[in-house]
Design a protein around this motif. Structure first.
Motif, PDB file in Angstrom:
ATOM      1  N   PRO A 150       3.672  14.620  12.000  1.00  0.00           N
ATOM      2  CA  PRO A 150       3.561  13.753  10.909  1.00  0.00           C
ATOM      3  C   PRO A 150       3.175  12.483  10.780  1.00  0.00           C
ATOM      4  N   SER A 151       3.202  11.939  11.905  1.00  0.00           N
ATOM      5  CA  SER A 151       2.944  10.444  12.082  1.00  0.00           C
ATOM      6  C   SER A 151       1.389  10.360  12.404  1.00  0.00           C
ATOM      7  N   GLU A 152       0.601  11.511  12.525  1.00  0.00           N
ATOM      8  CA  GLU A 152      -0.758  11.412  12.853  1.00  0.00           C
ATOM      9  C   GLU A 152      -1.436  11.644  11.953  1.00  0.00           C
ATOM     10  N   LEU A 153      -0.947  11.947  10.728  1.00  0.00           N
ATOM     11  CA  LEU A 153      -1.621  12.355   9.251  1.00  0.00           C
ATOM     12  C   LEU A 153      -2.011  10.952   8.853  1.00  0.00           C
ATOM     13  N   GLU A 154      -3.342  10.884   8.280  1.00  0.00           N
ATOM     14  CA  GLU A 154      -3.652   9.500   7.598  1.00  0.00           C
ATOM     15  C   GLU A 154      -4.072   9.878   6.220  1.00  0.00           C
ATOM     16  N   LEU A 155      -3.413   9.029   5.411  1.00  0.00           N
ATOM     17  CA  LEU A 155      -3.423   9.267   3.903  1.00  0.00           C
ATOM     18  C   LEU A 155      -4.258   7.996   3.291  1.00  0.00           C
ATOM     19  N   SER A 156      -4.727   8.533   2.200  1.00  0.00           N
ATOM     20  CA  SER A 156      -5.637   7.789   1.421  1.00  0.00           C
ATOM     21  C   SER A 156      -5.753   7.972  -0.028  1.00  0.00           C
ATOM     22  N   ARG A 157      -5.794   6.897  -1.034  1.00  0.00           N
ATOM     23  CA  ARG A 157      -5.882   7.270  -2.171  1.00  0.00           C
ATOM     24  C   ARG A 157      -7.381   7.757  -2.690  1.00  0.00           C
ATOM     25  N   HIS A 158      -8.375   7.096  -1.802  1.00  0.00           N
ATOM     26  CA  HIS A 158      -9.705   7.262  -2.081  1.00  0.00           C
ATOM     27  C   HIS A 158     -10.407   8.188  -1.120  1.00  0.00           C
ATOM     28  N   THR A 159     -11.461   9.070  -1.674  1.00  0.00           N
ATOM     29  CA  THR A 159     -12.214  10.070  -0.690  1.00  0.00           C
ATOM     30  C   THR A 159     -12.971   9.391   0.302  1.00  0.00           C
ATOM     31  N   GLY A 160     -13.810   8.232   0.060  1.00  0.00           N
ATOM     32  CA  GLY A 160     -14.663   7.704   0.820  1.00  0.00           C
ATOM     33  C   GLY A 160     -14.069   7.350   2.063  1.00  0.00           C
ATOM     34  N   ALA A 161     -12.984   6.823   2.337  1.00  0.00           N
ATOM     35  CA  ALA A 161     -12.512   6.226   3.300  1.00  0.00           C
ATOM     36  C   ALA A 161     -12.074   7.514   4.437  1.00  0.00           C
ATOM     37  N   ILE A 198       2.529  23.490   2.773  1.00  0.00           N
ATOM     38  CA  ILE A 198       3.412  22.162   2.721  1.00  0.00           C
ATOM     39  C   ILE A 198       3.201  21.251   3.946  1.00  0.00           C
ATOM     40  N   LEU A 199       2.808  19.883   3.869  1.00  0.00           N
ATOM     41  CA  LEU A 199       2.568  19.288   5.049  1.00  0.00           C
ATOM     42  C   LEU A 199       3.582  17.977   5.129  1.00  0.00           C
ATOM     43  N   GLU A 200       4.119  17.464   6.135  1.00  0.00           N
ATOM     44  CA  GLU A 200       4.939  16.267   6.009  1.00  0.00           C
ATOM     45  C   GLU A 200       4.153  15.283   6.793  1.00  0.00           C
ATOM     46  N   ALA A 201       4.512  14.041   6.370  1.00  0.00           N
ATOM     47  CA  ALA A 201       3.642  12.937   6.633  1.00  0.00           C
ATOM     48  C   ALA A 201       4.789  11.789   7.017  1.00  0.00           C
ATOM     49  N   GLU A 202       4.533  10.996   7.895  1.00  0.00           N
ATOM     50  CA  GLU A 202       5.091   9.808   8.236  1.00  0.00           C
ATOM     51  C   GLU A 202       4.611   8.609   8.070  1.00  0.00           C
ATOM     52  N   LEU A 203       4.885   7.459   7.442  1.00  0.00           N
ATOM     53  CA  LEU A 203       4.389   6.008   7.182  1.00  0.00           C
ATOM     54  C   LEU A 203       5.104   5.266   7.524  1.00  0.00           C
ATOM     55  N   SER A 204       4.613   4.067   8.104  1.00  0.00           N
ATOM     56  CA  SER A 204       5.552   2.865   8.102  1.00  0.00           C
ATOM     57  C   SER A 204       5.902   2.378   7.001  1.00  0.00           C
ATOM     58  N   ARG A 205       6.948   1.622   6.584  1.00  0.00           N
ATOM     59  CA  ARG A 205       7.411   1.160   5.630  1.00  0.00           C
ATOM     60  C   ARG A 205       6.125   0.173   4.717  1.00  0.00           C
ATOM     61  N   GLU A 206       5.614  -0.465   5.625  1.00  0.00           N
ATOM     62  CA  GLU A 206       4.385  -1.347   4.984  1.00  0.00           C
ATOM     63  C   GLU A 206       3.445  -0.621   4.366  1.00  0.00           C
ATOM     64  N   SER A 207       2.945   0.224   5.344  1.00  0.00           N
ATOM     65  CA  SER A 207       1.696   0.861   4.483  1.00  0.00           C
ATOM     66  C   SER A 207       2.075   2.035   3.432  1.00  0.00           C
ATOM     67  N   PHE A 208       3.556   2.261   3.584  1.00  0.00           N
ATOM     68  CA  PHE A 208       3.857   2.967   2.381  1.00  0.00           C
ATOM     69  C   PHE A 208       4.010   2.076   1.007  1.00  0.00           C
ATOM     70  N   ARG A 209       4.544   0.975   1.361  1.00  0.00           N
ATOM     71  CA  ARG A 209       4.537  -0.020   0.194  1.00  0.00           C
ATOM     72  C   ARG A 209       3.007  -0.357  -0.387  1.00  0.00           C
ATOM     73  N   GLU A 210       2.184  -0.824   0.596  1.00  0.00           N
ATOM     74  CA  GLU A 210       0.894  -1.047   0.237  1.00  0.00           C
ATOM     75  C   GLU A 210       0.104   0.224  -0.634  1.00  0.00           C
ATOM     76  N   MET A 211       0.472   1.289  -0.358  1.00  0.00           N
ATOM     77  CA  MET A 211       0.010   2.406  -1.006  1.00  0.00           C
ATOM     78  C   MET A 211       0.580   2.550  -2.283  1.00  0.00           C
ATOM     79  N   GLY A 212       1.890   2.179  -2.333  1.00  0.00           N
ATOM     80  CA  GLY A 212       2.569   2.513  -3.471  1.00  0.00           C
ATOM     81  C   GLY A 212       2.542   3.823  -4.015  1.00  0.00           C
ATOM     82  N   LEU A 213       2.923   4.753  -3.307  1.00  0.00           N
ATOM     83  CA  LEU A 213       2.797   6.348  -3.747  1.00  0.00           C
ATOM     84  C   LEU A 213       4.220   6.539  -4.274  1.00  0.00           C
ATOM     85  N   THR A 214       3.991   7.459  -5.431  1.00  0.00           N
ATOM     86  CA  THR A 214       5.017   8.155  -5.916  1.00  0.00           C
ATOM     87  C   THR A 214       4.855   9.488  -6.112  1.00  0.00           C
TER      88      THR A 214
END
Lengths: 283, 343, 279
Positions: free
Chosen positions: B261-272, B303-319
């Motif tokens: 879970p900690s090795e999943l990268e998440l992004s809001r944009h495709t390009g990255a 179903i996948l499970e991802a783990e993010l640090s609190r900072e990157s979670f806040r940066e991304m602002g996911l809901t």
């Protein structure tokens, strides 16, 4: 207790009263009768009966039977419980069942089997006769019958107790360098001591009180092959009721003491964390 | 003082508890036997101690064949899972037990026994409980007494069966650091059995991961965590996401990829993220140092499970309900087709 | 080296001495003497056996022994359930004493119980005199046998039922009550089915003991031929007439009966255990 699982107070008291009345009439009253009848003709007659030579010799034989039967069944009980509770082997359940057999045999049959083996017409009768050894109608027969009827008492207490304790402590002792005897005396025995004592109390009470089996092998020779319960019978059949009840009162006192000891041990072991003792019948 | 087992086999009836296990533990080393229940780890430990006999194979202690030496002559220290303290003896007498057993010729004099026991009780910080009985102690205290009792006879190796299994989480953590320090002081070969991967990775010098009566992998915590030998080891050491994918350029067949879970990268944009899949954010568990995010792949519903640090979670602002692009940073493929173990 | 397949390896010492001693002692004290009953019967002519176990007085004794044992067992079940219920569920002064008293029939020598019950129930005894006024004779009648066997059987039922009642789940009764059951419905539909296996076990144990009982019965029964002779007494009578073969034949019948009963008890207990575990 919540309302959902309780009856109205009136019903509770009525049921309790009825239960205690039943218990009182069926069980307590007979015990009271023994003492009432024993002292009906006064203390002096009571002492006279107790001090009679026939009574004394009956006490002696009873104690002898207990003195042999209890240690024999104690050693057997420990050995059987050790083998059955701490080891896995084929036929283990069959062995446990076989140990319980004497509990299901009528006292009269328990005596009869020794007559069939050692009696005049029995398997070993002619041989014993030639060598002038008496077993039936003599003390050895009485002892054997007593051993038979008290056979499973210690083993039955120890097997579940030792099973519940497992083998961890014994294994720990071995790893710490104990040899077999050290392990047994320093770890196993202290752990089963209360259960052992419980078994001994049951065994003793039953050995002292056994009537049917002993009656069959004794031949009722007054002053020679009479145990206390047999002596009660003889006095009773002689219409010496006061005497019979005097001797019976002695046995009753022992029964009450054994009951008290039993309760004490149950309470004691209930305090300790060892698995609860099973109740086994005596009498 | 080393321990070596070679090709140990053991069956109970039709059940094969150990299927030819070999392992070597050097002097001064602390090794964890890690595996799910029924994997044979306790059986192996008991065989090393001489509490059980192997059907075949050799046990060597200090380079000597000890296979046929009885437990009492092996001079191993064994700490039982449920402590096996002598319930009728005080703490002091429990610790003194092994010394008092010795034949007169080799038994230390009473004064020395007292000194040694007192020193051990101080070592475990329980000198004030010397006259108590085991039933009056807490679980953690019993565990320490059991250790002191074992150490009193100066064992050549120390074996511990689920030493912290019956303790609550806080006491566990304290005791395992304490065990590590103790081991470093004693400097003997020690083996402990555990089913808790965190405990094994934190305390041990090396970890042997067992499954179905075999050792799957042996190595330092870093080695086994970073380079797991197969899917079972990978799965047993941490949480796993499965990727059913044709992987890589030459992948002609379907294979399963594994990613933590900690090795999943998440992004809001495709390009990255090149080659990412699109997923919908589900439940978000944001208590604690890491934020756990449940994701549902849009293409196959997995179903996948991802783990993010609190900072990157806040940066991304996911809901919940958001669309994100997901890409494994470190996808592993195991050729042998083994299944991942779960702790 | 790892055991012969008979016994699983175990590091604990002393299995073989303990096991051998157990088997030896068991054989010498119990198995070999007991086998004498069947071997003796095997060497007796079938005709003699049949005559011994089917003569009118013996058949009459079967009827008395079985009849009285079953009636006493049923009384024990009713009274025992009531007493166990009160001892487990209610608080009252002297409860520990009442609980201890239950074991008295186990502890009291049977001969003592026998003469005590007799004196209690004769026409001028403490209880007998009142029953006599009602026209009920107990001592020296089959009713006396029932009284003695109830005395012997009662503790078996109480001690079988007590632990089951004590262990029974409080939540179960509360759940039933919360679903709208009356107290009586809770009793008949929840509690009684739970206790039934234990009652059955207690009944079987009491029955097994009663069939073989000797000491507490022979005084109060009066031992009148064809009327109040129990089966064990007939064995003693035959022995006194030196009819060993006849005594043994009856003993074999009793042994087989009690083994069958024990087998039933074992099955009952296994079933009730499974029942308890399944909950």
């Amino acid at each position: 207790m919540t309302a959902a699982r309780s009856e109205p107070a009136a019903a509770r008291w009525a049921l309790t009263g009825l239960a205690l009345l039943t218990l009182g009439v069926l069980i307590v009253l007979p015990l009271c009768t023994v003492f009432a009848e024993a002292f009906a003709k006064g203390w002096s007659l009571y002492r006279e009966v107790i001090e009679e030579p026939d009574t004394l010799s009956a006490i002696e034989l009873s104690l002898l039977a207990v003195g042999v039967a209890v240690p024999m069944n104690l050693i057997f009980g420990v050995a059987a419980a050790w083998a059955v509770a701490k080891f896995q082997f084929r036929g283990r359940n069959i062995l446990v069942t076989l140990i319980d057999i004497p509990l299901g045999v009528s006292p009269v049959v328990s005596g009869l089997i020794y007559v069939l083996v050692f009696g005049a017409q029995g398997w070993l009768g002619p041989w014993l006769n030639r060598h002038d050894i008496r077993i039936i109608f003599a003390a050895p027969g009485i002892i054997l019958a007593t051993v038979f009827v008290t056979f499973p008492f210690v083993a039955r207490e120890l097997i579940p107790l030792m099973e519940s304790q497992g083998a961890d402590e014994e294994e720990a002792a071995l790893v710490l360098g104990a040899n077999g005897w050290q392990m047994f005396w320093k770890v196993t025995l202290p752990n089963i001591s209360w259960g052992l004592l419980y078994g001994v109390v049951l065994c003793t009470a039953r050995a002292l009180g056994e009537f049917g089996a002993v009656s069959v092998v004794s031949g009722h020779i007054r002053g020679q092959t009479n145990t206390l319960p047999l002596h009660v019978e003889i006095l009773y059949n002689d219409y010496n009721y006061a005497g019979a009840f005097a001797v019976a009162s002695l046995l009753s006192v022992i029964a009450v003491i054994s009951l008290a000891l039993k309760k004490l041990l149950e309470w004691k072991t209930g305090q300790a964390e060892s698995g609860g003792l099973r109740r086994t019948e005596t009498g | 003082m080393s321990i070596e087992v070679e090709n140990i086999r053991k069956t109970y009836g039709a059940f094969e508890a150990l299927k030819g296990v070999s392992l070597r533990i050097e002097s001064g080393e602390l090794v964890a036997l890690l595996g799910p229940s029924g994997s044979g780890k306790t059986t192996l430990l008991r065989i090393i101690a001489g509490l059980d006999l192997p059907d075949s194979g050799t046990v060597r202690l200090h380079e000597e064949d000890a296979t046929n030496t009885t437990a009492r002559n092996r001079r191993v220290g064994f700490v039982f899972q449920h402590y096996a303290l002598f319930r009728h003896l005080t703490v002091f007498e429990n610790v003194a037990f092994g010394l008092r057993l010795r034949p007169r010729a080799t038994r230390p004099p009473e004064r020395e026994i007292r000194d040694r026991v007192n020193k051990l009780l101080e070592l475990i910080q329980l000198a004030w409980l010397a006259d108590r009985y085991p039933s009056q102690l807490s679980g953690g205290q019993r565990q320490r007494v059991a250790l002191a009792r074992t150490l009193a006879v100066e064992p050549r190796v120390l074996l511990l069966d689920e030493p912290f299994g019956a303790l609550d989480a806080k006491v566990r953590k304290e005791l395992r650091r304490w065990l590590r320090r103790l081991h470093d002081e004693l400097h003997i070969a020690s083996v402990f059995v555990t089913h808790d991967q965190e405990e094994a990775l934190e305390v041990a010098d090396r970890v042997a991961i067992m499954n179905h009566g075999m050792i799957e992998q042996v190595g330092t915590p870093v080695e086994v965590y970073d380079r797991p030998a197969n899917a079972f080891v990978y799965g047993f050491l941490g949480d796993v996401n499965l990727f059913h994918e044709r992987i890589g350029p030459s992948a002609a067949r379907d294979s399963i990829g594994y990613v933590r879970p900690s090795e999943l990268e998440l992004s809001r944009h495709t390009g990255a993220l090149n080659g990412a899949v699109v997923a919908t954010v589900g439940h978000i568990g944001s208590a604690g140092p890491v934020v756990r995010i449940e994701l549902k792949r849009d293409d196959n519903g997995q179903i996948l499970e991802a783990e993010l640090s609190r900072e990157s979670f806040r940066e991304m602002g996911l809901t919940a309900g958001d669309k994100v692009h997901v890409k494994p940073r470190n996808l592993r493929v195991f050729p042998d087709g083994s299944v991942p173990g779960g702790p | 080296m790892a055991g012969t397949g008979f016994k699983r390896f175990n590091v604990l010492p002393g299995f073989w001495p303990a096991f051998s001693y157990t088997v030896l002692y068991l054989s010498l004290i119990v198995l070999i003497p007991l086998s004498a009953v069947f071997l003796k019967s095997a060497t007796t002519s079938w005709d003699h056996i049949w005559r011994s176990i089917s003569s009118p007085s013996v058949v009459a004794s079967y009827r008395l022994s079985f009849g009285a044992s079953i009636i006493a067992g049923l009384i024990s079940v009713a009274a025992g359930f009531l007493i166990a219920w009160v001892l487990v569920r209610y608080e009252f002064p002297g409860k520990p004493l009442a609980d201890a008293v239950v074991d008295l029939p186990f502890a009291l020598p049977t001969a003592v119980a026998g003469i005590a019950l007799t004196s209690l129930y004769t026409e001028n005894g403490w209880v007998g005199q009142y029953l006599a006024k009602l026209g009920i004779k107990v001592a020296f009648t089959p009713l006396g046998v029932v009284v003695a066997l109830t005395f012997i059987g009662l503790p078996f039922v109480i001690r079988s039922v007590q632990p089951v009642l004590a262990d029974s789940d409080q939540e179960l009764e509360e759940a039933a009550a919360s679903l709208g059951a009356t107290r009586w419905q809770v009793f008949t539909r929840v509690i009684f089915p739970l206790v039934r296996p234990a009652l059955l076990t207690g009944f079987a144990l009491a029955l097994a003991r009663a069939l073989g009982e000797y000491g507490s019965v022979i005084f109060i029964s009066g031992n009148m031929p064809m009327k109040t002779e129990i089966t064990p007494l007939l064995i003693v009578n035959k022995l006194q007439q030196y009819d060993y073969a006849g005594a043994t034949a009856i003993a074999a019948v009793m042994l087989i009966t009690s083994f069958l009963l024990l087998l039933t008890i074992n099955l009952l207990q296994r079933r009730s255990r499974r029942f308890m575990e399944a909950r």
